[in-house]
Motif scaffolding. Structure first.
Motif, PDB file in Angstrom:
ATOM      1  N   LYS A  47     -16.202 -16.963  10.057  1.00  0.00           N
ATOM      2  CA  LYS A  47     -16.359 -16.081   8.884  1.00  0.00           C
ATOM      3  C   LYS A  47     -15.103 -15.218   8.748  1.00  0.00           C
ATOM      4  N   PRO A  48     -14.774 -14.788   7.519  1.00  0.00           N
ATOM      5  CA  PRO A  48     -13.465 -14.185   7.291  1.00  0.00           C
ATOM      6  C   PRO A  48     -13.228 -12.829   7.966  1.00  0.00           C
ATOM      7  N   VAL A  49     -11.971 -12.596   8.324  1.00  0.00           N
ATOM      8  CA  VAL A  49     -11.508 -11.336   8.905  1.00  0.00           C
ATOM      9  C   VAL A  49     -10.239 -10.956   8.154  1.00  0.00           C
ATOM     10  N   LEU A  50     -10.151  -9.707   7.704  1.00  0.00           N
ATOM     11  CA  LEU A  50      -8.938  -9.259   7.027  1.00  0.00           C
ATOM     12  C   LEU A  50      -8.377  -8.031   7.740  1.00  0.00           C
ATOM     13  N   PHE A  51      -7.068  -8.003   7.923  1.00  0.00           N
ATOM     14  CA  PHE A  51      -6.396  -6.847   8.521  1.00  0.00           C
ATOM     15  C   PHE A  51      -5.785  -6.008   7.411  1.00  0.00           C
ATOM     16  N   THR A  52      -6.030  -4.694   7.459  1.00  0.00           N
ATOM     17  CA  THR A  52      -5.507  -3.831   6.400  1.00  0.00           C
ATOM     18  C   THR A  52      -4.934  -2.544   6.983  1.00  0.00           C
ATOM     19  N   SER A  53      -4.129  -1.907   6.159  1.00  0.00           N
ATOM     20  CA  SER A  53      -3.745  -0.530   6.418  1.00  0.00           C
ATOM     21  C   SER A  53      -3.916   0.167   5.071  1.00  0.00           C
ATOM     22  N   ILE A  54      -5.082   0.791   4.911  1.00  0.00           N
ATOM     23  CA  ILE A  54      -5.372   1.368   3.593  1.00  0.00           C
ATOM     24  C   ILE A  54      -4.422   2.531   3.301  1.00  0.00           C
ATOM     25  N   ARG A  55      -3.869   3.132   4.372  1.00  0.00           N
ATOM     26  CA  ARG A  55      -2.891   4.201   4.146  1.00  0.00           C
ATOM     27  C   ARG A  55      -1.644   3.644   3.451  1.00  0.00           C
ATOM     28  N   GLU A  56      -1.306   2.391   3.767  1.00  0.00           N
ATOM     29  CA  GLU A  56      -0.108   1.805   3.163  1.00  0.00           C
ATOM     30  C   GLU A  56      -0.429   1.015   1.896  1.00  0.00           C
ATOM     31  N   ASP A  57      -1.645   0.462   1.838  1.00  0.00           N
ATOM     32  CA  ASP A  57      -2.055  -0.311   0.655  1.00  0.00           C
ATOM     33  C   ASP A  57      -3.309   0.355   0.099  1.00  0.00           C
ATOM     34  N   ARG A  58      -3.088   1.332  -0.780  1.00  0.00           N
ATOM     35  CA  ARG A  58      -4.192   2.192  -1.209  1.00  0.00           C
ATOM     36  C   ARG A  58      -5.225   1.474  -2.063  1.00  0.00           C
ATOM     37  N   GLY A  59      -4.939   0.242  -2.428  1.00  0.00           N
ATOM     38  CA  GLY A  59      -5.923  -0.530  -3.165  1.00  0.00           C
ATOM     39  C   GLY A  59      -6.607  -1.579  -2.293  1.00  0.00           C
ATOM     40  N   ALA A  60      -6.245  -1.650  -1.013  1.00  0.00           N
ATOM     41  CA  ALA A  60      -6.799  -2.666  -0.094  1.00  0.00           C
ATOM     42  C   ALA A  60      -6.924  -4.013  -0.807  1.00  0.00           C
ATOM     43  N   HIS A  61      -5.802  -4.494  -1.277  1.00  0.00           N
ATOM     44  CA  HIS A  61      -5.848  -5.604  -2.224  1.00  0.00           C
ATOM     45  C   HIS A  61      -6.466  -6.898  -1.698  1.00  0.00           C
ATOM     46  N   SER A  62      -6.244  -7.201  -0.429  1.00  0.00           N
ATOM     47  CA  SER A  62      -6.831  -8.447   0.089  1.00  0.00           C
ATOM     48  C   SER A  62      -8.359  -8.348   0.084  1.00  0.00           C
ATOM     49  N   VAL A  63      -8.870  -7.152   0.458  1.00  0.00           N
ATOM     50  CA  VAL A  63     -10.329  -6.955   0.482  1.00  0.00           C
ATOM     51  C   VAL A  63     -10.874  -6.971  -0.953  1.00  0.00           C
ATOM     52  N   LEU A  82     -11.983   2.723   2.344  1.00  0.00           N
ATOM     53  CA  LEU A  82     -12.096   1.377   1.770  1.00  0.00           C
ATOM     54  C   LEU A  82     -12.879   1.423   0.462  1.00  0.00           C
ATOM     55  N   THR A  83     -13.963   2.214   0.451  1.00  0.00           N
ATOM     56  CA  THR A  83     -14.754   2.349  -0.773  1.00  0.00           C
ATOM     57  C   THR A  83     -13.874   2.879  -1.903  1.00  0.00           C
ATOM     58  N   ALA A  84     -13.071   3.902  -1.605  1.00  0.00           N
ATOM     59  CA  ALA A  84     -12.173   4.466  -2.617  1.00  0.00           C
ATOM     60  C   ALA A  84     -11.154   3.420  -3.062  1.00  0.00           C
ATOM     61  N   ALA A  85     -10.631   2.666  -2.098  1.00  0.00           N
ATOM     62  CA  ALA A  85      -9.631   1.645  -2.425  1.00  0.00           C
ATOM     63  C   ALA A  85     -10.229   0.576  -3.340  1.00  0.00           C
ATOM     64  N   LEU A  86     -11.476   0.193  -3.049  1.00  0.00           N
ATOM     65  CA  LEU A  86     -12.130  -0.831  -3.882  1.00  0.00           C
ATOM     66  C   LEU A  86     -12.370  -0.292  -5.296  1.00  0.00           C
ATOM     67  N   CYS A  87     -12.760   0.977  -5.383  1.00  0.00           N
ATOM     68  CA  CYS A  87     -12.955   1.578  -6.710  1.00  0.00           C
ATOM     69  C   CYS A  87     -11.627   1.575  -7.469  1.00  0.00           C
ATOM     70  N   ARG A  88     -10.551   1.908  -6.752  1.00  0.00           N
ATOM     71  CA  ARG A  88      -9.221   1.949  -7.354  1.00  0.00           C
ATOM     72  C   ARG A  88      -8.831   0.567  -7.870  1.00  0.00           C
ATOM     73  N   SER A  89      -9.050  -0.462  -7.055  1.00  0.00           N
ATOM     74  CA  SER A  89      -8.605  -1.810  -7.420  1.00  0.00           C
ATOM     75  C   SER A  89      -9.531  -2.485  -8.424  1.00  0.00           C
ATOM     76  N   LEU A  90     -10.849  -2.262  -8.240  1.00  0.00           N
ATOM     77  CA  LEU A  90     -11.814  -3.018  -9.043  1.00  0.00           C
ATOM     78  C   LEU A  90     -12.333  -2.243 -10.249  1.00  0.00           C
ATOM     79  N   GLY A  91     -12.166  -0.921 -10.236  1.00  0.00           N
ATOM     80  CA  GLY A  91     -12.670  -0.074 -11.310  1.00  0.00           C
ATOM     81  C   GLY A  91     -12.257  -0.529 -12.704  1.00  0.00           C
ATOM     82  N   PRO A  92     -10.999  -0.922 -12.878  1.00  0.00           N
ATOM     83  CA  PRO A  92     -10.580  -1.331 -14.218  1.00  0.00           C
ATOM     84  C   PRO A  92     -11.293  -2.592 -14.736  1.00  0.00           C
TER      85      PRO A  92
END
Lengths: 224, 218
Positions: A188-204, A34-44
């Motif tokens: 409080k919010p709950v999000l379902f993810t599959s970081i293997r399929e969505d490598r940017g964990a976009h909802s998170v 998830l940390t990697a996915a967030l870096c991928r999505s938010l890094g730019p």
């Protein structure tokens, strides 16, 4: 000014510093992914720093460095002496030191992610370390886990249930997990993810971008 | 006794100053089999107390006794540097000192701690930080020395409990039987500061940094 005048990073109101986001959860649930996915999505769009709390050596930090999602120098690893929860909850000194080192070296930053070492359901971040926290579960631990609660599951600002792609294989019922999580988390919010399929964990990532934006709004220097 | 609450807080392993992640060489000693049970641990701790503990106690005493003295602390810090042969141990000591000063400044806001942070901005050695924190907490130099002697062995003892699953009560009995008073002496003259070396601890610290899998910082 008091004797603490040079400790502006310790200011409880958080003026002039990055939002500190804790990511906790059991071993193998996908905290590093998830940390990697967030870096991928938010890094730019955001100025990032990452602190990992490895149980062994620098495994998680090395994974992130290899993933190439963030400048390797912006990742710091903290050792936790067999007690990952102590380092994020009871004695946060080494983590605060790492966060401040990143801010001094690369600041100003928008977001510093502190990833805890894999722990159990009772682990939770001290408010002295993390402004907001995400707790990461995965479906393969069984669909009863959200019902069991624990401070991480019940009180985290966001609960992420990862590896939804595995649900059919491990017989986990996502509806049950969703219902139970909603019940123990009182809305409080709950999000379902599959970081293997969505490598940017976009909802998170979208949720994180939102809290960074409101943090910036509330704590900009113009409000001093 | 004046200063006692400060002493208890400073010596408590729950003090949030990063000490919990340091093993004082015990992790490496466990890894290579030098510590495998309570008897080995007792010998290790006695050795640690008689060397590193004795030096730390003397430095903490002197740092606590120096009255709001930036230059004195800078010199004392250099004395500490000269007494720690291993770069890995020097780094571990400075890291713990820096975190302790940061924590203590918020618990006991004082001119002394702010002055120490100015005098040694990259982090004073742990015994110096402990001595000045003790002063800020209202402790006597003797109490500062006791805290230094005691904390020179408790981190290693706890690490062995965690790493080897030793009976914690047995280990606390070992801690209770250590001769803390024997390593504490009144300090008047810096030229008389002890300089007991422990080459084995130096080697353990250096090897620890080069070990791939480690749970503790030092």
């Amino acid at each position: 000014m008091s004797a603490n005048h040079d400790d502006h990073h310790d200011a409880p109101d958080g003026h002039g510093r990055a939002l500190r986001l804790g990511i906790g959860g059991p071993v193998g649930s996908g905290k590093t992914a998830l940390t990697a996915a967030l870096c991928r999505s938010l890094g730019p769009s955001l100025r990032l720093g990452v602190v990992t709390n490895d149980i062994y050596t620098t495994e998680d930090a090395d994974f992130l460095r290899r993933a190439g999602v963030i400048d390797p120098d912006r990742i710091m690893a903290v050792q936790t002496g067999c007690c990952p929860h102590t380092a994020i909850r009871d004695d946060i000194a080494a983590n605060i030191d790492a966060v401040e080192t990143l801010e001094e070296r690369f600041g100003p930053l928008d977001l510093v992610i502190v990833e805890s070492g894999g722990d159990n359901l009772t682990a939770t971040f001290s408010r002295g370390l993390a402004d907001r926290q995400i707790f990461v579960l995965d479906v393969s631990g069984g669909d009863k886990v959200p019902r069991k609660g624990g401070p991480g599951v019940t009180s985290a600002d966001l609960l992420v249930v990862n590896k939804t792609d595995l649900a059919p294989m491990v017989g986990a019922d996502l509806t049950v997990m969703s219902r139970d999580a909603a019940a123990v988390r009182e809305g409080k919010p709950v999000l379902f993810t599959s970081i293997r399929e969505d490598r940017g964990a976009h909802s998170v990532a979208e949720w994180v971008a939102g809290i960074v934006e409101s943090w910036r709004h509330q704590h900009s220097h113009s409000h001093l | 006794m004046d200063g006692l609450p400060g002493l208890l807080l400073l010596a408590d392993s729950r003090l949030p100053a990063g000490g919990h992640a340091h093993s004082g060489g015990a992790e490496e000693a466990c890894r290579i089999g030098a510590i495998s049970g309570p008897e080995d641990l007792a010998r290790f701790l006695r050795g640690r107390l008689a060397t590193a503990g004795r030096v730390a106690a003397a430095l903490a005493w002197s740092a606590c006794a120096a009255a709001d003295a930036e230059s004195a602390w800078r010199l004392l810090d250099a004395e500490a540097d000269a007494r720690i042969a291993s770069p890995a141990q020097r780094l571990a000591s400075r890291t713990q000192g820096r975190l302790l000063v940061r924590t203590a400044k918020r618990i006991w806001p004082s001119a002394a701690l702010a002055a120490l942070a100015r005098a040694v901005p990259d982090g004073a050695h742990h015994p110096i930080a402990l001595g000045v924190a003790a002063q800020a907490a209202g402790c006597t130099p003797h109490q500062a020395a006791m805290a230094a002697a005691y904390t020179s062995v408790t981190g290693a003892a706890t690490a062995a409990v965690r790493l080897l699953g030793l009976d914690p009560v047995t280990v606390h009995r070992v801690l209770a039987e250590l001769p803390y008073d024997s390593v504490i002496a009144e300090q008047h003259d810096w030229s008389a500061l002890p300089a007991h070396a422990a080459p084995a601890l130096d080697l353990l610290a250096e090897q620890h940094l080069r070990t791939e899998v480690r749970l503790f910082v030092s």
